[in-house]
Write a protein that holds these residues in place. Structure first.
Motif, short mmCIF file in Angstrom:
data_model
loop_
_atom_site.label_atom_id
_atom_site.label_comp_id
_atom_site.label_asym_id
_atom_site.label_seq_id
_atom_site.Cartn_x
_atom_site.Cartn_y
_atom_site.Cartn_z
N LEU A 9 38.45 35.56 40.83
CA LEU A 9 37.07 36.31 41.39
C LEU A 9 36.83 35.29 42.72
CD1 LEU A 9 35.05 36.82 38.28
CD2 LEU A 9 35.59 38.58 39.91
N ARG A 10 36.28 36.25 43.63
CA ARG A 10 35.74 35.50 44.88
C ARG A 10 34.44 35.58 45.03
NH1 ARG A 10 40.68 38.78 47.92
NH2 ARG A 10 39.04 40.22 48.21
N PRO A 11 33.67 34.96 45.98
CA PRO A 11 32.42 35.10 46.29
C PRO A 11 32.18 36.44 46.64
CG PRO A 11 32.94 32.94 47.13
CD PRO A 11 34.18 33.60 46.57
N ASP A 12 33.00 37.19 47.47
CA ASP A 12 32.61 38.53 47.98
C ASP A 12 32.74 39.69 46.91
OD1 ASP A 12 35.83 39.04 49.69
OD2 ASP A 12 35.39 38.63 47.75
N ASP A 13 33.18 39.06 45.69
CA ASP A 13 32.73 40.04 44.49
C ASP A 13 31.52 39.92 43.94
OD1 ASP A 13 36.23 39.04 43.35
OD2 ASP A 13 35.66 40.55 44.13
N THR A 14 30.63 39.06 44.41
CA THR A 14 29.21 39.17 43.93
C THR A 14 28.62 40.43 44.11
OG1 THR A 14 29.06 36.90 44.26
CG2 THR A 14 27.14 38.09 44.27
N GLY A 15 28.11 40.97 43.24
CA GLY A 15 26.91 42.14 43.13
C GLY A 15 26.55 42.71 42.02
N ILE A 16 25.99 43.78 41.88
CA ILE A 16 25.45 44.44 40.56
C ILE A 16 26.81 45.41 40.33
CG2 ILE A 16 23.98 45.86 39.50
CD1 ILE A 16 21.75 44.60 41.40
N TYR A 17 27.28 45.39 39.29
CA TYR A 17 28.22 46.36 38.92
C TYR A 17 27.62 47.45 37.75
CZ TYR A 17 31.85 43.47 41.01
OH TYR A 17 32.60 42.56 41.85
N TYR A 18 28.12 48.57 38.26
CA TYR A 18 27.68 49.90 37.57
C TYR A 18 28.87 50.52 36.98
CZ TYR A 18 23.20 48.96 40.27
OH TYR A 18 22.12 48.48 40.75
N CYS A 19 28.49 50.94 35.92
CA CYS A 19 29.72 51.96 35.29
C CYS A 19 28.99 53.42 35.25
CB CYS A 19 30.33 51.60 33.68
SG CYS A 19 29.01 51.52 32.46
N ALA A 20 30.06 54.37 35.52
CA ALA A 20 29.54 55.62 35.84
C ALA A 20 30.57 56.62 35.17
CB ALA A 20 29.39 56.02 37.06
#
Length: 117
Positions: free
Chosen positions: A85-96
């Motif tokens: 993992l990298r810092p730019d992978d940071t975020g809210i992850y949603y499944c759909a």
């Protein structure tokens, strides 16, 4: 149909996390299941998806070689394994879920991934 995303957290760069998307009210194998993420100040982007049946997969260029997606039909759950993992992978992850993964019919509530030292 309800989707429950889990597994997010704080991890150092180079670390790993496994996100889970558990479904109720349907069997996930009926749908294409996708993971999206939204980083602060950025638009939501599709990260990965897995097709129903044979389970063909897609990965965004930014995660190819680092993320894998899998489905456990017995547990009615889709997993997103995220490595290196990298810092730019940071975020809210949603499944759909949906018949067209780019236009999902159902969304989970999101799980926060923070990659930071």
């Amino acid at each position: 149909v309800q989707l429950q995303a889990s597994g997010g957290g704080l991890v150092q760069p180079g670390g790993s996390l496994r996100l889970s998307c558990a479904a109720s009210g349907t069997t996930l194998d009926r749908y294409a299941i996708a993971w999206f993420r939204q980083a602060p100040g950025k638009e939501r982007e599709g990260v990965s998806c897995i097709s129903p049946g044979e389970g063909g997969t897609y990965f965004a260029d930014s995660v190819k070689g680092r993320f894998t997606i899998s489905r456990d039909n017995a547990k009615n759950t889709v997993y997103l394994q995220m490595n290196n993992l990298r810092p730019d992978d940071t975020g809210i992850y949603y499944c759909a879920a949906g018949t067209d993964w780019k236009r999902p019919d159902y969304w989970g509530q999101g799980t926060l991934v923070t990659v930071s030292s």
